[in-house]
Structure formats: C-alpha cells, structure tokens
Scaffold this active site. Sequence first.
Site, PDB file in Angstrom:
ATOM      1  N   HIS A 162      -8.453 -10.294 -10.240  1.00 61.79           N
ATOM      2  CA  HIS A 162      -7.697  -9.152 -11.040  1.00 61.79           C
ATOM      3  C   HIS A 162      -6.294  -9.710 -11.809  1.00 61.79           C
ATOM      4  O   HIS A 162      -5.825  -8.973 -12.420  1.00 61.79           O
ATOM      5  CB  HIS A 162      -7.431  -8.014 -10.321  1.00 61.79           C
ATOM      6  CG  HIS A 162      -7.528  -6.661 -11.038  1.00 61.79           C
ATOM      7  ND1 HIS A 162      -7.554  -5.625 -10.315  1.00 61.79           N
ATOM      8  CD2 HIS A 162      -7.627  -6.524 -12.365  1.00 61.79           C
ATOM      9  CE1 HIS A 162      -7.659  -4.374 -11.290  1.00 61.79           C
ATOM     10  NE2 HIS A 162      -7.793  -4.974 -12.486  1.00 61.79           N
ATOM     11  N   ASP A 213      -9.365   0.985  -8.937  1.00 63.78           N
ATOM     12  CA  ASP A 213      -9.037  -0.162  -7.865  1.00 63.78           C
ATOM     13  C   ASP A 213      -8.855   0.679  -6.421  1.00 63.78           C
ATOM     14  O   ASP A 213      -8.177   1.982  -6.560  1.00 63.78           O
ATOM     15  CB  ASP A 213      -7.839  -0.619  -8.481  1.00 63.78           C
ATOM     16  CG  ASP A 213      -7.840  -2.053  -7.733  1.00 63.78           C
ATOM     17  OD1 ASP A 213      -8.281  -2.304  -6.641  1.00 63.78           O
ATOM     18  OD2 ASP A 213      -7.484  -3.096  -8.225  1.00 63.78           O
ATOM     19  N   HIS A 220      -6.872  -0.815  -4.711  1.00 63.54           N
ATOM     20  CA  HIS A 220      -5.358  -1.369  -4.330  1.00 63.54           C
ATOM     21  C   HIS A 220      -4.605  -0.837  -5.734  1.00 63.54           C
ATOM     22  O   HIS A 220      -4.853  -0.475  -6.603  1.00 63.54           O
ATOM     23  CB  HIS A 220      -5.429  -2.747  -4.197  1.00 63.54           C
ATOM     24  CG  HIS A 220      -6.468  -3.176  -3.010  1.00 63.54           C
ATOM     25  ND1 HIS A 220      -7.546  -3.597  -3.379  1.00 63.54           N
ATOM     26  CD2 HIS A 220      -6.451  -3.392  -1.767  1.00 63.54           C
ATOM     27  CE1 HIS A 220      -8.274  -3.922  -2.541  1.00 63.54           C
ATOM     28  NE2 HIS A 220      -7.417  -3.843  -1.258  1.00 63.54           N
ATOM     29  N   ASP A 254      -2.036  -3.044  -6.704  1.00 58.61           N
ATOM     30  CA  ASP A 254      -1.678  -4.284  -7.566  1.00 58.61           C
ATOM     31  C   ASP A 254      -0.167  -4.037  -8.185  1.00 58.61           C
ATOM     32  O   ASP A 254      -0.063  -4.522  -9.440  1.00 58.61           O
ATOM     33  CB  ASP A 254      -2.807  -4.402  -8.639  1.00 58.61           C
ATOM     34  CG  ASP A 254      -4.144  -4.833  -8.037  1.00 58.61           C
ATOM     35  OD1 ASP A 254      -4.051  -5.169  -6.737  1.00 58.61           O
ATOM     36  OD2 ASP A 254      -5.246  -4.732  -8.916  1.00 58.61           O
ATOM     37  N   HIS A 276      -3.197 -11.698  -7.964  1.00 49.56           N
ATOM     38  CA  HIS A 276      -4.071 -10.467  -8.380  1.00 49.56           C
ATOM     39  C   HIS A 276      -3.608  -9.335  -7.865  1.00 49.56           C
ATOM     40  O   HIS A 276      -4.216  -8.198  -8.226  1.00 49.56           O
ATOM     41  CB  HIS A 276      -5.306 -10.809  -7.995  1.00 49.56           C
ATOM     42  CG  HIS A 276      -5.802 -10.591  -6.308  1.00 49.56           C
ATOM     43  ND1 HIS A 276      -6.923 -10.401  -5.845  1.00 49.56           N
ATOM     44  CD2 HIS A 276      -5.120 -10.769  -5.292  1.00 49.56           C
ATOM     45  CE1 HIS A 276      -6.943 -10.554  -4.653  1.00 49.56           C
ATOM     46  NE2 HIS A 276      -5.721 -10.628  -4.432  1.00 49.56           N
ATOM     47  N   ASP A 308     -11.559  -2.730 -10.802  1.00 51.87           N
ATOM     48  CA  ASP A 308     -11.914  -3.684  -9.986  1.00 51.87           C
ATOM     49  C   ASP A 308     -13.205  -3.120  -9.208  1.00 51.87           C
ATOM     50  O   ASP A 308     -13.193  -2.130  -8.626  1.00 51.87           O
ATOM     51  CB  ASP A 308     -10.594  -3.908  -9.069  1.00 51.87           C
ATOM     52  CG  ASP A 308     -10.852  -4.813  -8.127  1.00 51.87           C
ATOM     53  OD1 ASP A 308     -12.002  -4.944  -7.427  1.00 51.87           O
ATOM     54  OD2 ASP A 308      -9.665  -5.438  -7.700  1.00 51.87           O
ATOM     55  N   ASP A 312     -13.803  -3.523  -6.381  1.00 52.58           N
ATOM     56  CA  ASP A 312     -13.439  -2.832  -4.853  1.00 52.58           C
ATOM     57  C   ASP A 312     -13.090  -1.406  -5.052  1.00 52.58           C
ATOM     58  O   ASP A 312     -12.925  -0.910  -3.787  1.00 52.58           O
ATOM     59  CB  ASP A 312     -12.759  -3.923  -4.171  1.00 52.58           C
ATOM     60  CG  ASP A 312     -11.306  -3.770  -4.536  1.00 52.58           C
ATOM     61  OD1 ASP A 312     -10.699  -2.909  -5.239  1.00 52.58           O
ATOM     62  OD2 ASP A 312     -10.541  -4.958  -4.281  1.00 52.58           O
ATOM     63  N   GLU A 364     -13.297  -8.932 -10.122  1.00 57.77           N
ATOM     64  CA  GLU A 364     -13.643  -9.107  -8.494  1.00 57.77           C
ATOM     65  C   GLU A 364     -14.937  -9.288  -8.068  1.00 57.77           C
ATOM     66  O   GLU A 364     -15.185  -8.905  -6.771  1.00 57.77           O
ATOM     67  CB  GLU A 364     -12.568  -8.244  -8.016  1.00 57.77           C
ATOM     68  CG  GLU A 364     -11.070  -8.159  -8.059  1.00 57.77           C
ATOM     69  CD  GLU A 364     -10.462  -9.646  -7.328  1.00 57.77           C
ATOM     70  OE1 GLU A 364     -11.126 -10.134  -6.750  1.00 57.77           O
ATOM     71  OE2 GLU A 364      -9.274  -9.506  -7.602  1.00 57.77           O
TER      72      GLU A 364
END
Length: 300
Positions: free
Chosen positions: A100, A123, A125, A127, A140, A227, A229, A272
């Site tokens: 990312h 995402d 997360h 980031d 990332h 992303d 994830d 990712e």
Amino acid sequence: MNANISILGVPMDLGADRRGVDMGPSAIRCAGLEERLRSLGYQVRDLGDIAVRRTHLKSGGSEANLKYLSEIVRVNTRLCSMVAGEAAKGRFPLVIGGDHSIAIGTLAGVSSAARRTGVIWYDAHGDVNTAETSPSGNIHGMSLAASLGFGHPALTQLGGHAPKIRRGDAVLIGVRSLDPGERIFLKEQGVTVYTMHDIDRIGIAEAMEQAIAIVSRGTDRVHLSLDLDGLDPSEAPGVGTPVPGGVSLRESLLAMEILSDAGILTSAEFVEVNPTLDVVNRTAKAAVELIASLLGERII
C-alpha cells in the site's frame, strides 16, 4: 464510467518489508483482469509494471524508521508521473500492487491536476503512521498520512505539492486495527472513519452512501484505494497483515456496486495481494471480482 482504462502494475514489497506481495500484479492479471474488463466493453491498455530495484539496504541516519525510503520514493515518483499522464489523456488509471505504499504515488498523480480530490480508503488499517509513531518503520502504514501532508518531506512533497488530499475529503472504510498513534491522529485530524463496529451497526450500504456524500462534496476527482486486507481473511487469505472480523466479499461487492452507481470515480487501486500466502489465487480472484463490480458488472 470512463470507457478507457489504463492498468499500471507496481510490484512493490519494500513498503511492507515482506516478500511475496511484489507478485500481486502478476496474480491479479493471471486471475483474468484484462479479459474481464474487455468483456464489460472497456478499452484497456496494460502499461506493464514499473521496475522496482531489489535492495537489502534499509534506510538509516536521518531516515531512521523509514525502511527503504529512497527506492520507495523513486518508484512512487515514476508512478505519479504515469498516473498523471494517463489521467491527462482522459483515461481511468487502475493501479494494481504491490503493497500500500504505492498509494503515495497514485494519489500524487491523480491529484496533480485536480482542484480537490476525495478518497475512499477501504482497509483494515488506518495507514496514518509517521516515522515517529510507526512500530515497524514500514512505509505501507504511512501512505494515507503522507497523502494528507504528514510525515517525511520526501513522501509528503512527492509530485511537488502537498497535501494531496484534505483531511475532510478522506473516508476510511472497514477499519479494525489501529496503532496508538493512529488513533490519536484520526481523532485530532477529524478524518471520517467507519470501523467494523460502525458497519455492523448501520450496514455497508449506508456506510458507503455516507462516504460517497463526503468524498464527492466539492471535489472534482474521487479515488478508491482498496487494500485486500479490508476483507475478512476467511475470504481473502493472501494478504500480509490479515485481521479477523472484516468485511465479507459479498458486502464488499455491494460496496463496489454502490460506488459504481454513484458515477463519481475517476481512478482506483487494488493492493496487498500476496500470492505466497494465498490459496489457489483466491485473493487475486476476489480482487478481480471487486474491480468488475466497481466497473459496472452486475448479476442481471
């Protein structure tokens, strides 16, 4: 939706400091990306992959806690130029990664000629770390912060302008794992975040409708940074930082369909995908399904 799509691959793994995600663009292509888009009536140009130099030299000195900074900046500078060039030609840049950290270059490119750019950040997360808050030094996990103008100047000033997006023009979707510094940052900056708690309460459809209203208000470009994830690892196992309890594939397909129906999107990236952690290319196939839904594919 723009009928002309330019695919740009960025086989970057330095931002995650974990091998395998550099094979993500190849895995997504092998899952039938170009064929799927052509079947939907798009004119597709695959520009290939940006070269990423392998290096064992992690940054040090003034670049402490910013792993592989110089090469990440070099690759993202090239990506910025290519994305800006394709957008200037009136094409839809579709970037596939790769980790990312490449969002720094993508957003620099799409925002270069824009007055204001909105972004939906899908995402697990946030980031929004910087070198000062990151537990790992992996860039990332800093890409959204850098795009908002926070962090090392080599990242924030990439492309020659900062910030790339205003804090009020960014919305995070599917978040369920934040570092302590990220929690503080998001609250202090007032960035809109729909955690999995919020999605469980109001549903993915309402979350997306609200997000679309925010990112399209007063902006002239809207970018999706997705992303894999963000999805639950039971359905997207091939990611480097899986977090249980994520958005289902069906919910994510609906999210893409709602964003497609809004007719506001001008660029996108999907990142990712790590085939070394995947099961029979399942995550790359999910990425292609999501891209197809985003670009107009429907059941009937």
